[in-house]
Design an enzyme around this catalytic site. Structure first.
Site, mmCIF file in Angstrom:
data_model
loop_
_atom_site.group_PDB
_atom_site.id
_atom_site.type_symbol
_atom_site.label_atom_id
_atom_site.label_comp_id
_atom_site.label_asym_id
_atom_site.label_seq_id
_atom_site.Cartn_x
_atom_site.Cartn_y
_atom_site.Cartn_z
ATOM 1 N N CYS A 155 0.833 -1.203 0.000
ATOM 2 C CA CYS A 155 0.000 0.000 0.000
ATOM 3 C C CYS A 155 0.871 1.258 0.000
ATOM 4 O O CYS A 155 1.703 1.440 0.881
ATOM 5 C CB CYS A 155 -0.923 -0.008 1.211
ATOM 6 S SG CYS A 155 -2.131 1.327 1.172
ATOM 7 N N CYS A 194 -11.804 8.145 -43.379
ATOM 8 C CA CYS A 194 -11.694 9.220 -42.383
ATOM 9 C C CYS A 194 -10.300 9.835 -42.342
ATOM 10 O O CYS A 194 -10.130 10.974 -41.887
ATOM 11 C CB CYS A 194 -12.077 8.701 -41.006
ATOM 12 S SG CYS A 194 -10.976 7.417 -40.347
ATOM 13 N N CYS A 251 -1.600 2.480 -36.644
ATOM 14 C CA CYS A 251 -2.743 2.757 -37.520
ATOM 15 C C CYS A 251 -3.953 1.899 -37.166
ATOM 16 O O CYS A 251 -5.090 2.376 -37.155
ATOM 17 C CB CYS A 251 -2.351 2.556 -38.976
ATOM 18 S SG CYS A 251 -1.665 0.917 -39.337
ATOM 19 N N ASN A 286 0.075 -4.484 -5.942
ATOM 20 C CA ASN A 286 -0.696 -3.496 -5.209
ATOM 21 C C ASN A 286 -0.813 -2.248 -6.090
ATOM 22 O O ASN A 286 -0.452 -2.266 -7.263
ATOM 23 C CB ASN A 286 -0.005 -3.190 -3.877
ATOM 24 C CG ASN A 286 -0.982 -2.741 -2.808
ATOM 25 O OD1 ASN A 286 -1.752 -1.816 -3.017
ATOM 26 N ND2 ASN A 286 -0.950 -3.392 -1.659
#
Length: 349
Positions: A56, A264, A304, A121
């Site tokens: 932690c 596009c 890509c 963790n």
């Protein structure tokens, strides 16, 4: 939260679910007597195993607990030895990812006598900054500090560290970090994990998500003709190699399915501005962009295909070269003797 409340709840959970394994997570100040006392109390309350939280990064590390222990292999080894002096149940050491190489504390835990390891963790992080108050989030009376980042975003980091430890340390590993689906669980197991742990996904979807994980993984085992998770464990580890061991003659390039392409131009912008300028763009006269892969320049970076909004429109295809001619791998594989100057790379056989 008072310790007595936690211990009382541990006892109650064990009483209600006596046939389930109950693992108790511990963070204790770095004193031998304190660890001895806590281990005994946890086991007396009904613990079937202990997970020592050496990972932690916030809330406890400034008091010499959590990642403050896990970041120093000598401390890790010493405290595990203290715990093993009195523990009657298996001891799992939970490792921090906030280190340069997680294998070192893993080995230290093994030296100390740990029965298993769990990782990862949470990762040190700051989630953002309030641009009005200039205080990082979350704000605590005008100030803030780092926290621990978890969930799906840390899964790639977790997979790498689990594989590293599983290859180097002869202890069972419990995989943690972004497990949301049965596929996630399978990936951790393939890379050496004996078990997986779930937290963030339960916060989002509730405990019943575990049933989905079990059903999905069970079906996958059936499809693979495997009888148990143990037969799946570690199957991908031999394929995790050092960079210098990879075949640098192996080559893939991008291929565009013109039937799926919507014109596009996103792939062109990404490759031109952020990669290898291996895509040419041509106006088609209808307000759309027709793209062309410049095969001699393409290095197979996959950018890509990642930015393309259409699923499977851009794929990566295996190729070899003959002089300056790019040869589709299927053609080479069908008649390799016709191209003696090409080194054969037959990994997919």
């Amino acid at each position: 939260r008072p310790l007595e409340v936690n211990l009382r709840e541990i006892s109650e959970v064990k009483k209600r679910y006596p046939r389930h394994a109950l693992i108790v997570s511990l963070m204790v100040e770095s004193k031998r007597e304190a660890w001895h006392s806590m281990v005994r109390r946890a086991e007396d309350a009904g613990a079937d195993g202990l997970e020592l939280n050496f990972g932690c990064p916030h809330g406890m590390s400034e008091r010499g607990m959590g990642s403050a222990v896990g970041q120093v292999p000598d401390y890790t080894c010493q405290i595990v030895q203290w715990v093993k002096e009195v523990a009657k149940t298996p001891v799992i050491v939970k490792l921090t990812p906030n280190v340069t190489d997680v294998v070192y504390p893993a080995r230290a835990a093994h030296r100390g006598g740990a029965d298993a390891l769990s990782l990862i963790n949470t990762i040190n992080s700051i989630t953002g900054v309030n641009l009005d108050t200039l205080t990082p989030r979350p704000e605590v009376h005008g100030a803030s500090a780092h926290g621990g980042y978890c969930g799906p975003a840390v899964k790639p980091i977790a997979l790498n560290m689990v594989a590293s430890v599983a290859k180097e340390v002869p202890l069972p590993v419990s995989g943690i970090g972004g497990v949301t689906t049965w596929q996630d669980a399978a990936e951790f197991i393939l890379l050496g994990a004996s078990t997986v742990q779930v937290c963030t996904a339960v916060m989002h979807k509730g405990f019943r998500i575990v049933l989905d994980l079990i059903d999905g993984l069970s079906s996958y085992l059936d499809q693979q003709g495997l009888r148990s998770v143990a037969e799946l464990r570690g199957r991908s580890l031999p394929r995790v190699q050092r960079w210098e061991e990879l075949d640098l003659g192996y080559r893939v390039i991008a291929a565009v399915d013109e039937k799926k392409c919507i014109g596009c131009g996103v792939c062109y912008v990404a490759c031109n501005d952020g990669a290898h300028q291996a895509i040419a763009a041509h106006a088609d006269g209808r307000g759309r962009t027709r793209v062309e892969i410049l095969e001699a320049k393409c290095v197979g970076c996959n950018l890509c295909s990642l930015v393309c909004p259409v699923d499977s429109c851009i794929t990566m295809q295996r190729i070899d070269t003959v002089g300056e001619r790019i040869l589709p791998y299927k053609e080479f594989a069908a008649n390799p003797g016709a191209y003696p100057e090409v080194k054969s790379n037959r990994h997919d056989k």
